[in-house]
Scaffold this motif. Sequence first.
Motif, mmCIF file in Angstrom:
data_model
loop_
_atom_site.group_PDB
_atom_site.id
_atom_site.type_symbol
_atom_site.label_atom_id
_atom_site.label_comp_id
_atom_site.label_asym_id
_atom_site.label_seq_id
_atom_site.Cartn_x
_atom_site.Cartn_y
_atom_site.Cartn_z
ATOM 1 N N GLY A 38 0.827 -1.230 0.000
ATOM 2 C CA GLY A 38 0.000 0.000 0.000
ATOM 3 C C GLY A 38 0.844 1.256 0.000
ATOM 4 O O GLY A 38 2.061 1.216 -0.269
ATOM 5 N N GLY A 85 -2.760 6.634 7.208
ATOM 6 C CA GLY A 85 -2.340 5.442 6.480
ATOM 7 C C GLY A 85 -1.674 4.409 7.366
ATOM 8 O O GLY A 85 -1.555 3.234 6.998
ATOM 9 N N ARG A 86 -1.180 4.831 8.577
ATOM 10 C CA ARG A 86 -0.493 3.822 9.408
ATOM 11 C C ARG A 86 -1.348 3.417 10.609
ATOM 12 O O ARG A 86 -0.835 2.893 11.593
ATOM 13 C CB ARG A 86 0.859 4.361 9.871
ATOM 14 N N LEU A 121 -2.804 6.812 0.256
ATOM 15 C CA LEU A 121 -4.186 6.278 0.161
ATOM 16 C C LEU A 121 -5.043 6.896 1.266
ATOM 17 O O LEU A 121 -4.577 7.119 2.391
ATOM 18 C CB LEU A 121 -4.151 4.755 0.333
ATOM 19 N N ASN A 151 -8.023 7.089 4.209
ATOM 20 C CA ASN A 151 -8.281 6.166 5.339
ATOM 21 C C ASN A 151 -9.114 4.962 4.864
ATOM 22 O O ASN A 151 -8.829 3.821 5.214
ATOM 23 C CB ASN A 151 -9.031 6.901 6.460
ATOM 24 N N TYR A 178 3.541 -1.259 3.539
ATOM 25 C CA TYR A 178 3.278 -0.083 2.676
ATOM 26 C C TYR A 178 4.486 0.828 2.678
ATOM 27 O O TYR A 178 5.454 0.627 3.433
ATOM 28 C CB TYR A 178 2.020 0.638 3.182
ATOM 29 N N LYS A 212 -9.402 3.678 1.845
ATOM 30 C CA LYS A 212 -8.653 2.736 0.976
ATOM 31 C C LYS A 212 -7.696 1.887 1.824
ATOM 32 O O LYS A 212 -7.611 0.660 1.671
ATOM 33 C CB LYS A 212 -7.845 3.529 -0.067
ATOM 34 N N ALA A 213 -6.982 2.580 2.752
ATOM 35 C CA ALA A 213 -5.992 1.843 3.566
ATOM 36 C C ALA A 213 -6.701 0.754 4.367
ATOM 37 O O ALA A 213 -6.234 -0.394 4.445
ATOM 38 C CB ALA A 213 -5.280 2.818 4.497
ATOM 39 N N GLN A 252 -2.920 -1.268 7.021
ATOM 40 C CA GLN A 252 -2.111 -1.682 5.858
ATOM 41 C C GLN A 252 -0.665 -1.919 6.266
ATOM 42 O O GLN A 252 0.213 -2.108 5.416
ATOM 43 C CB GLN A 252 -2.213 -0.660 4.723
#
Lengths: 447, 400, 695
Positions: free
Chosen positions: C109, C338-339, C113, C115, C136, C117-118, C343
């Motif tokens: 990933g 994203g973290r 991206l 939230n 990712y 999508k992740a 992902q």
Amino acid sequence: MNNVLIVDNGAVAQRLAERMRHHGYEGTLTTLAAEPADSRRRPPFPSGTRTVTALDRERHRVLAHVSGTETAYPYDTLVLAPEARPLIPGIPGLVSAKGYLTEGVVALGTASGRARITGDTVVVLGEDALAVETASTLAARSVDTTLVCASPYPLYTRLGETCSAMLSEQLEQAGVTVIGGKTAVRRVPGHLRLEDGTTLRADTLALCTGAAPDTRLALDADLDVHDGIVVDDQLRTSDPRIHAIGDCAEYDGHLMAGVGAAWEQAETLAEILTGRAAAYRPRPSALRLGTDVADVCTIGSLADLHQPGTRLISLTDRANRRYARLALRDERVIAAVLFGLPQAIATIRLLHRQGQRLPSDRLGLLLGLPPRPASHSAEVNENAPVCLCNNVSRQTLFQAWQAGSHTVTALAEAARATTGCGGCSRSVEELCGAWARETRSELEKAS
Amino acid sequence: MTRTLLVAGHGMVGHRLVDQLRALDTDRTWRIVIAAEEHYPAYDRVGLSSYLDGKSKSDLTLAGADLLNDPRVDLLLGCPVVSVDRAARTARTAHDDRIPYNALVLATGSRPFVPPVPGRDLSGCFVYRTFDDLDALRAAARPGRPGVVVGGGLLGLEAANALRLLGMRPHVVETGPHLMPAQLDAGAARVLLRHVTRLGLRVHCGTATASIDAGADGKVRAVTLSDGTVLEADVVLFAAGIRPRDELAGTMDLERGERGGIAVDDLCHTGDERVWAIGECAAVNGRCHGLVAPGYRMADSVARQLTGQTPEPFDGTDASTTLKLLGVEIATFGTTGPDDGPAVEAVFAEGSDRYAKILLSRHSGDLLGGILAGDTGSLTTVRSLIGRRPPADLEQLLLP
Amino acid sequence: MSELPAPIPEANTHCPYCALQCGTQLRGDAAVGVKVQPRDFPVNLGRLCQKGWTATEVLNTADRLTRPLVRGADGRLQPASWDTALDTVAEGLNRIRTQHGPDAVAVFGGGGLTNEKAYLLGKFARVTLGTSQIDYNGRFCMSSAATAGNAAFGLDRDLPFPVADLRSAQTVLLAGANVAETMPPLMQHLDQSQLIVMDPRRTATAQRAALHLQPAPGTDLALALGLLHIAVVEGLIDQDYVRKRTYGFDSAAQRAMAWWPERVEEITGVAARTQRRAVRMLAESRSAYVLTGRGVEQHSKGTDTVAGFINVALALGLPGRIGSGYGCLTGQGNGQGGREHGQKADQLPGYRSISDPTARAHVARVWGVAPTGLPGPGRSAYELLDVLGREQGPRGLLVFGSNPAVSAPHASHVTERLASLDLLVVADFVPSETARMADVVLPVTQWAEEEGTLTSLEGRVLRRRPLLPPPPEVRSDLQVLHDLAVRLGERAGRYPADPREVFEELRAASRGGRADYSGITYERLDAGETLHWPCPDTRAPHPGTPRLFLDRFAHPDGRARFADVDYRGPAEEISPSYPLYATTGRVLAHYQSGAQTRRVAELNEPVPEAFLEVHPDTAARCGLADRSLARVTSARGGMTARVRLDATMRLDTVFVPFHFPDEGRANLFTHPALDPRSGMPEFKVCAVRIAPYQE
């Protein structure tokens, strides 16, 4: 090899133990205090101090007194790391009949003893780096401090006349009274008498009059001893089971002074004793004074400054107390004396440690000047961007100005300048002002 | 109606004045009378030693045939001015001639200073300034024998070189801590010392001449120094500086500088608006100048005044000099002693063969001046940087 | 009533690029063209950098991907229908999974991206693919700071305070962060403070600093230990704060005793006097911040280095106090969000650990699977890329929102691994270097064409709103995951394509986790509320948490942890054959792998190719003239760059930006040594030599 015995609990012994654990040593690790460095301190010693009395090489063991009884400590590997023993000058009144230092007298072999100094007025006797650091630390604690040294100025032989004079001025400014060119002749309780008859009040007299490697154990055990205990590049003495590091070790005929060098030996020995391939490579003698009072650094000796085939660069700025002597061979530092030049000292020490060449603009390096164009290069390029965030050049701004945007906000609209971080607003304002003035004066000329 | 210019003295600076005036005085309003003390017309005193190295007197003579045959010029050799009656505007020469003048320029130069040392008058002692001095010296020279030069300045080294050219083994005695103390610092002097020692000169600094000792024949046999050393010597040459010849100022009731020399302003004018003084005899704003370059600038200034042109006031500061001495390049540029407090000094040196020192203003960091000695970069490039922040490649310009 | 001209469509959204997430407004339409205007939003206050102003140009870049591509038998990528493309992917995935098991398919990933999508990507990997092998590119950006933050505070949110708080600061230490070039509009919040900048280069940020510390690359940890030493020795410790709010000070302070200023000076090249001044400036300020960036994080000891700076902040009593604190400047647009939502290889939504049984039970319930059905933790990014196509590694890879062929270290090796895959599927909107290697390329929507939420570096959840419909053949990432999941046998409802529905699921999944989004809804965000997580689902709408740790830290005992970290040198020391340190980084005009910004003329024209920033003396000594071409070579490979002389550079260091493809890839020379705790590769230092480029 799983039983390592270290003789002496100075800073170096602790560092070695720490690094051996770091490098994965799992075996037993015992540290024994050799006779306290400052042996003439009056008893009682702190309880439980084990004083090592003998080294029995045949039966690989060390004998020590623990509060009266004698005990044997076996070893697979023995590391001798006693701190240097301070040299006590033969001045009457320093040592009592029984051989102990008299009231208020402290002998400093290494920096570690400095914390023990008390008293309202302190006289520091000596002129080496330790004496200067001790005096400046005491002054920083606003203790009434006087530094007495035989040479005209402290660190005279290491820095030379001009530079040591600057150091003396700086110490005076930091509150240390410096008395140069005088020797002490007698210690009477609470005072110190000098050769010219003057008497200084000295609740405490701190002796920084040099130190000698503590080789007594090694001598008694017939190890190869010269000035210090002779070691090879595995830091091994003449007995393959016995190593020596720190103040007492002598490699290739040199005693390595300073905590920095001692810690490197501890690191190298920790790697050797945990099976890593390592060999001790001493760095050329270097001094970096550990005080905020003055930035002082030397590399090599004063004599090295005048080796044949080197280029000598020197700087003398009496007004701002800055001084430098740099000897270079194909642009690498061979020797240096640097004073009052903090960033030059930092850069030169690192380049010297890396064996790298100095920049070609040594004057700029020493004076801390910003980068400047070379004599032949053109002026700064005209089209450097005024607004970084939107990469707007002066030319683009001027075209927008000519097209009618005569204020900062108009220029922001037309050319996006100042709409990023705002850092260039002032220079865009100045440009607007300048261009406005220019057109006004042209108009006046025309009318 | 022509006017008369009387020039007292025909040294290099006196000659320069006459040369410039002849060039500028296109409508020939001036008649020039030169009263020269010596029996030879002006000659190149800077390159005097070459007279002992194969050059003849005429090679060194500055005055060309065009001057000697110029109807406007009367050159009286061996006929110095001895007194001047300013009220009557007439001067009297040693031959008792009376010369009226509309303008008088004193260019009497200077005389070698002979320190008051016992034995200074012994036969075998010389000074080093004129053709006559060199002729006498050449006669007395004994190849292979030692000779002592008193004085380690520029003139002293010229004199020592003369002895060397005459095949003698020269000693140089200098009271200062090193050679050329007036112009150089210790570092530059070290370069000079290394070079002259290689040429066979033996230099004794920080010591003075205590006495000059005569031999049985009453001639010079040795020199005793203040530190007790005794130097065997057949010849002693005094080159310990010069004293401006300002005697005329006394008789003419003109003001003198504190340290001697005929007092003049920066247009070389004395108190009398018809009388000027130029060259070594003049004390411009109280200071005498022993080198030829400043003397020439004074001569040019007076020549322009006499032909009604605006003169350049004399500026003593740029004491930059370039000396090609015994094969060593020595140069000073800009000010080497600024007045706004101690400057930042930086030195770049290699052994004692190459030496470059610069001075930076402690406030602005701009280049103020410096000294180059030995195999260094070009003076013109470095001098062009005075008054600016040092460029990044300054060291490469100083010591390529 | 005359026909009023249709009003020009508008949408309030945020810049697609960095984590500052400047507020922007989109106006216009496909016919008349789309314009971006800055909004008066708290982080950018009406300002944008050049990337923001030109962000719409990527929407209609000439080579935008507008149709799926499938690699034919002839080895060339050919346009194909969505059905063909998705069938090819599904068959490939099934073939690999049946032959080699679920972990033979991996997912990669990106921090760009949204939230939604992740979250969905994480769910798709664990539930549908059943693989543990997902990570990712944020691993290359924030992982060290995240690991150190979690260890110290019990929770990792980059700025535990709003950006505007920085305006009150008297002193701000920026360690390894070149804000003036990577986040220009943030500088206006720093202009009133004294900046202390720590960077081996004299960057645009360093030039605006009151004090610039220029350490040798890879020695920042020694500097951090040195600052703590000075704070202890000069009695500048906030004793009361340390006693009441922290744990473990003594062992950290003891360790720092070995780092006296003159020793630090010899290793870093930063003057002892400058170190002392930096500590005094921080200690004497009533309000001070310590902020770290990639410069100190992207190392094989990045986590320890960040911990070293957190130690300094804790010793001075900064974190968890209004007007002071510690923070980290995230890089990518949704670097923070994203973290948090699954992902990452070791993570479940709500910033939960995938190894924690209660977390697994909770998320399994939300996802409607048995907890035992969820795989365990997988490999970190570089470890994953390193084993692609190998015996024990994955044979198939799905790539969403990332370009590892350019952004991963030791690029030649990674490119080799990608090429060895049986199936490489890339979802992107431009033919990036990785997309061009793929077997199937799926065209997805861009920021101006999709709904969703992102979480800025403040931890504030922001709404992304569309202005334009995407090109006809382009689908959103959520739609792609939906379609793939259905082909792999999942019931349609399990993977909603509507972002709102996905967000509802995300709220439920994150409920009770450290990053609790359960109280946040589209409606509250659209009503303009400012919501920083954690924002639990309480009876009365929870106001969000703009400032963390004011009364306690997130560890059970409420105390922050000092870390007992010791110094070690870079993984690769300079040597006679590779005598120079090389460091890599960004330039203002470009973003990450450059795949987007290189396609914007106004951004690419000033910086069209990789350059080598080097000191004039170093260049001369290596035979390099200004503006000539140079080869930069390490033990792992070489690349080509244009020489740029810069007299402010250290003599022993060169700099190369990493935005350029093929022979211009900085990552051809970087070192893949990983931080043992965070998996971060050592991008910021390795040993190289430089020489003139030979044809």
